[in-house]
Design an enzyme around this catalytic site. Structure first.
Site: not given
Ligand code: DON
Length: 309
Positions: A64, A67, A191, A243, A261
């Site tokens: 993420s 982003k 994405y 978040y 993540v």
């Molecule tokens: O969309 C997802 O679930 C992952 N590619 C990215 C989520 C993410 O990194 C949330 N961060 N803490």
């Protein structure tokens, strides 16, 4: 300035006994394979000093954190019109939550929760094939980090594509509200690939330097965004970058930051430095447990919290 090398060494040493705490993201099978007992730190100051500790040279999936770079590209493309498609308020919900979307008619709360980021990817995709939009992002990340070796880990992108049920649900839901303009498979192709960019802490800290230096990378002289835009991206990172853990991160660390993540966090000390930390074990809300602890210690030792100024 404080002896930053001594500080990063101290933080690394203090956290070594805790390596492996937290839980590696396992809903993306490829991420579940990463050894949790790793911790890297890199600080790149606006004067060009680089201080590193631990596994700062090991590649990880930025997830993420991408982003932030996609938001920068989307704002460059459509400017303030972006805010017709996505909000600027903290969500107070999990990064992959769907509940608010229905109440708010398919307009995601902010560009950093998954739904918001998927809308942002749709904006960047406009006028392109998915392959070209992914190429644009990769080129941009290489440009801001001044490093042509940065690449995308296709196995991570594939792994997430095959298990990305929630993201497909979010994207279909937004498409139903008219807030995605391209086919869901195309938008998610972009994405999932942006999330699969691989970087190490040094590359990531360099890539974030434009946000610490009023929009211009002081090492390369590359002007990336205006000072006003850099300030606003930092504001969004501070309020929404972690978040439903954003308030706690602001309380403990006090720096604009964006987590992923994969266990990475990019943090910005405006006017001073760009910082990247990485440790794969996550806390309950999906942010790196030891990465957050490292940044809390760093802010305490340096006085770099934006609320200390
Ligand atoms: O969309 C997802 O679930 C992952 N590619 C990215 C989520 C993410 O990194 C949330 N961060 N803490």
């Amino acid at each position: 300035m404080a002896d930053l090398q001594a500080i990063v060494d101290d933080i690394h040493a203090a956290l070594l006994p805790r390596l492996g705490e937290g839980a590696v993201a396992d809903y993306i099978p490829q991420l579940a394979k990463v050894d949790p007992k790793q911790l890297g730190l890199a600080i790149v100051t606006t004067d060009g000093d680089i201080n590193i500790a631990g596994d700062a040279g090991t590649q990880f999936s930025i997830q993420s954190i991408s982003k932030v770079f996609m938001l920068t590209l989307a704002l460059g493309k459509v400017g303030e019109q972006l805010w017709n498609r996505v909000g600027r308020e903290p969500s107070g919900s999990a990064f992959n939550s769907i509940v608010q979307l229905e109440h708010e008619h398919g307009i995601p709360r902010n560009p950093f929760i998954n739904a918001g980021a998927i809308a942002v990817s749709d904006v960047v995709l406009s006028g392109h094939q998915p392959r070209e939009a992914i190429g644009e992002l990769l080129q941009f990340v290489r440009y801001v980090a001044d490093d042509e070796t940065i690449s995308i880990d296709e196995s991570v992108a594939r792994s997430e594509t095959s298990t990305g049920y929630r993201n497909f649900a979010l994207a279909n839901f937004m498409r139903a509200f008219g807030n995605l303009h391209h086919p869901v498979e195309h938008v998610l192709g972009v994405y999932f690939h942006q999330c699969a960019v691989s970087m190490n802490c040094v590359q990531l800290a360099k890539a974030g330097l434009y946000l610490a230096a009023r929009g211009t990378n002081p090492l390369t002289g590359h002007s990336v965004v205006s000072p006003k835009r850099a300030r606003r991206i930092n504001a969004l990172m501070l309020t929404c970058g972690h978040y439903d853990g954003s308030g706690d991160f602001a309380y403990r660390v006090g720096l604009p930051g964006k987590s992923g993540v994969g266990g990475g966090i990019l943090a910005v000390a405006p006017g001073i430095a760009s910082i990247a930390v990485w440790s794969p074990g996550l806390n309950k809300v999906g942010n790196s447990l030891l990465g957050s602890a490292a940044l809390e210690m760093l802010a305490a030792r340096t006085g770099w919290s934006v609320f200390d100024m």
